[in-house]
Design an enzyme around this catalytic site. Structure first.
Site: not given
Length: 272
Positions: A122-123, A140
């Site tokens: 994520h991200d 992340g």
């Protein structure tokens, strides 16, 4: 849109937006709120969850999972995306998770190659022309600059930044930021010279490569503290795009960059 003519048809949610000349293989799953650009090929048994934004002329190979929810306990179901740029290839069993409220997106740039079993959490933000070899794992919030290459089995800690045109040797554990234009290897990860081969392939001339090498000699080889090395670089070398990119990267690096080169068997990596 074309689909395989066998009985093993894909599932495509009626709200998904599919471009022209998109090929979708059998057993593929395309969720709601998905966008797929013209000319993209989706192989058999690919799973594309809501929030995916896939560009034009991409190739997504069997078993890949795009826009799965983040593996982050702070995720509360917020509406986020996973974006893949034009002409990017995603090989077998790659996973690219959606963003969280921190950045709202995970992004893979254009003309990238993500080899089998790579994971983009994520991200993460990947630039253009990035290569992740087999089994690379990005935690992340990792950022990877344009043209960076990570060899197989590289693992990158959360919030790490990897500079453009860098090269990280296979099996490396990346716990500190990796500046642009360098090779990184060994354990703990350290400077292993300038990525001169990659730079020549991308039309950097000898003068420019020598300039970059001199910057990293001051920073990593001559034994100065980082702050002192930065002062010397700013005072002694004329401003250029490459010099300023290196200085800006290092000044903004928190928790700091990887350690400098330490001689191994008496060989200086800038002499190869």
């Amino acid at each position: 849109m074309n689909t395989n003519n066998s009985n093993a048809v894909p599932y495509i949610h009626p709200e998904a937006k599919i471009g022209k000349n998109v090929m979708i293989g059998p057993f593929a799953y395309i969720d709601r709120d998905v966008e797929i650009g013209d000319g993209t090929w989706i192989g058999p048994s690919v799973t594309i969850f809501e929030g995916a934004r896939i560009g034009k002329n991409c190739r997504i190979f069997p078993g890949a999972v795009i826009a799965g929810i983040p593996q982050d306990l702070k995720f509360k179901g917020e509406k986020t995306t996973a974006e893949i740029g034009d002409n990017t290839t995603v090989r077998e069993y790659v996973t690219i998770n959606r963003g969280t409220s921190y950045a709202n997106t995970t992004k893979v740039g254009q003309n990238c190659l993500l080899m089998a079993y790579a994971h983009v959490a994520h991200d993460c933000i990947l630039g253009d022309n990035v290569i992740l070899a087999n089994n690379v794992n990005l935690a992340g919030h990792v950022q990877v600059g344009d043209y960076a290459i990570l060899e197989g089995l590289v693992a990158v800690q959360q919030f790490i930044h990897i500079g453009k045109h860098s090269f990280i040797a296979g099996g490396s554990l990346v716990r500190k930021h990796v500046p642009p234009f360098v090779k990184a290897a060994r354990e703990p990860l350290s400077y292993a010279g300038v990525n001169s081969i990659g730079l020549r392939r991308r039309q950097f001339n000898a003068e420019k490569i020598n300039e970059i090498q001199e910057i990293y000699r001051i920073l990593f080889v001559k034994g100065y503290s980082t702050s002192h090395a930065l002062e010397i670089i700013e005072d002694s070398l004329e401003p250029t795009d490459e010099r300023d990119a290196i200085l800006d990267f290092i000044k903004s690096a928190d928790p700091g960059i990887m350690r400098g080169f330490q001689q191994l068997n008496g060989k200086n990596p800038d002499e190869d």
